[in-house]
Design an enzyme around this catalytic site. Structure first.
Site, PDB file in Angstrom:
ATOM      1  N   PHE A 115      -4.821  57.041  65.758  1.00 50.48           N
ATOM      2  CA  PHE A 115      -5.542  56.091  66.599  1.00 50.48           C
ATOM      3  C   PHE A 115      -5.151  56.361  68.054  1.00 50.48           C
ATOM      4  CE2 PHE A 115      -6.342  51.801  68.324  1.00 50.48           C
ATOM      5  CZ  PHE A 115      -7.615  51.586  67.845  1.00 50.48           C
ATOM      6  N   ASP A 186       2.640  54.570  61.108  1.00 51.73           N
ATOM      7  CA  ASP A 186       1.833  53.428  61.515  1.00 51.73           C
ATOM      8  C   ASP A 186       1.050  52.961  60.284  1.00 51.73           C
ATOM      9  OD1 ASP A 186      -0.078  51.659  62.496  1.00 51.73           O
ATOM     10  OD2 ASP A 186      -0.191  52.679  64.438  1.00 51.73           O
ATOM     11  N   TYR A 211      -3.449  41.571  62.296  1.00 52.76           N
ATOM     12  CA  TYR A 211      -4.782  40.946  62.300  1.00 52.76           C
ATOM     13  C   TYR A 211      -5.811  41.681  61.458  1.00 52.76           C
ATOM     14  CZ  TYR A 211      -5.192  44.357  66.144  1.00 52.76           C
ATOM     15  OH  TYR A 211      -5.155  45.502  66.890  1.00 52.76           O
ATOM     16  N   LYS A 212      -5.442  42.817  60.850  1.00 55.67           N
ATOM     17  CA  LYS A 212      -6.400  43.539  60.011  1.00 55.67           C
ATOM     18  C   LYS A 212      -6.308  43.010  58.579  1.00 55.67           C
ATOM     19  CE  LYS A 212      -6.451  47.424  63.179  1.00 55.67           C
ATOM     20  NZ  LYS A 212      -5.749  48.624  63.630  1.00 55.67           N
ATOM     21  N   ARG A 358     -18.597  52.342  59.632  1.00 59.15           N
ATOM     22  CA  ARG A 358     -17.360  52.127  58.879  1.00 59.15           C
ATOM     23  C   ARG A 358     -17.410  50.798  58.119  1.00 59.15           C
ATOM     24  NH1 ARG A 358     -11.461  51.536  61.741  1.00 59.15           N
ATOM     25  NH2 ARG A 358     -12.463  49.658  62.508  1.00 59.15           N
TER      26      ARG A 358
END
Ligand SMILES: *Cc1c(COP(=O)(O)O)cnc(C)c1O
Length: 399
Positions: A115, A186, A211-212, A358
């Protein structure tokens, strides 16, 4: 029966009617109990207790309380995870710590599937360290061959955010450690999405996102893990007062707290962290293994449906579900506009430049019916060219 369990977990969330939510990999939905907890935290703990909340409402220990709940999901031993700060900041802390534990080596190795914030933070951390490190970025498939004696730190994201490609965390960690490198993983798209066993894998450091898949709410705190034998040897780069051995002694000199507590920095965002704390309790209802099995079943079904109905879309994710995280991505030339059209019809996924549509699968609140509904609406959007209007081509700030 597993379906019953997932009916029960789904009932824990407040989902808008008429929406199929396939974007829990960007922002998890609202758990009912989290809404109540936040209301209570605001009204009673903040409103009535005021400053007393720090002692009486568990506020001071909350980063560790939440850390213990996350630890259970990622195979970390008790006392090795603390919640707080963003993933970006935790990565900065972890990378600086890893570099100082492995001084004398010059390369931080990462990949093009990482990312961007991870790579940007690494650039900044190396610049700040000013010890002549280089950031070496290779394609994901070339990582194993690039691991050699020059590598100080192997810094990777387990699940590729665009395609869902899964790195072999155990094999790469073992290979890196065999040549004396340290690893930072990560887990932004892993924690709460698939079983992770940091202890078994012997990872050195890990960071991740609240938060995912953990459903902590927009901007929820992230987390950091440090292998217990490393933790005591680290002098944190962000040596804040709440990571001090005795914050309320107000010493003029910094002394790190023991273990993972030293990775705390400043005052935690209690309202946000309490939402995450309560959101994590949904995971008490079902094992990560059951979540993974169901995620594979849902994503396999979705891929089969989409491939049968939408020949213009091509699968960008690994076909083997064991090599894929909890998402499926498709390439489509007009992917941005198509995703906007899809969202307008109540099926929410997201878009990642240049052409990836996605879709995330979070079994805690997704049903088989959702999968068929989503595939049907997607077929309509593509075959009727519903995306082909000026409105859907206009780029918004967040895609
Ligand atoms: C989502 C994500 C982040 C987010 O970082 P923030 O600091 O929370 O904005 C970082 N790394 C990866 C791999 C991600 O997927």
């Amino acid at each position: 029966m597993t379906t019953d369990v997932f009916d029960q977990t789904r009932d824990q969330f407040l989902l808008p009617t008429g929406v199929v939510y396939l974007d829990g990999n960007s922002l998890g939905p609202l758990p009912k109990e989290a809404r109540l907890r936040v209301a209570r935290e605001v009204r009673t703990e903040w409103g009535d207790k005021l400053i007393r909340g720090w002692n009486e409402s568990g506020w001071f220990d909350l980063p560790r309380t939440v850390g213990e709940k996350i630890a259970r999901l990622i195979g970390a031993e008790p006392g090795t995870v603390v919640a707080g700060d963003s993933t970006s900041i935790n990565l900065f802390k972890a990378l600086n710590a890893a570099l100082s534990l492995n001084a004398g080596r010059s390369v931080v190795l990462s990949d093009t599937g990482n990312f961007p914030t991870d790579l940007y933070v690494a650039e900044g951390a190396l610049e700040a360290a000013a010890r002549g490190h280089t950031l070496k970025i290779v394609p994901p498939g070339a990582v194993a061959d690039a691991i050699d004696e020059t590598v100080a730190v192997l810094m990777l994201t387990e699940v590729d955010y665009k395609t869902g490609r899964l790195h072999d965390m155990a094999a790469l960690t073992e290979q890196a450690q065999a040549v004396g490198a340290l690893t930072i993983w990560d887990l932004a798209h892993s924690a709460g999405a698939l079983p992770v066993d940091l202890t078994e894998v012997n990872a050195d450091f890990a960071v991740g996102c609240g938060y995912k898949y953990l459903n902590g709410g927009p901007g929820a705190p992230g987390f950091i893990y440090i292998r217990p034998d490393h933790a005591e040897r680290i002098t944190p780069i962000l040596s804040g007062w709440l990571g001090h051995a005795a914050p309320f002694a107000f010493d003029l000199e910094y002394r790190p707290a023991s273990g993972i507590d030293r990775m705390r920095v400043g005052t935690p965002p209690i309202i946000s962290m309490s939402a995450l704390d309560t959101a994590l309790d949904v995971f008490n209802m079902v094992s990560m293994e059951a979540i993974r099995a169901r995620s594979i079943a849902l994503s396999e079904r979705f891929i089969a449906e989409v491939e049968a109905r939408c020949p213009d879309l091509s699968l960008a994710s690994p076909r083997d579900p064991e090599r894929r995280g909890s998402q499926a991505s498709f390439r489509f030339e007009n992917g941005y506009a198509a995703m906007r059209a899809l969202i307008a019809k109540g099926v929410i996924g997201d878009f990642r430049a240049p052409d990836i549509m996605r879709f995330g699968f979070a079994p805690l609140y997704l049903s088989e019916d959702d999968i068929f509904t989503a595939a049907g609406v997607l077929e309509e959007v593509i075959s009727d060219r519903l995306w082909d209007t000026p409105e859907f081509h206009k780029r918004m700030a967040v895609t």
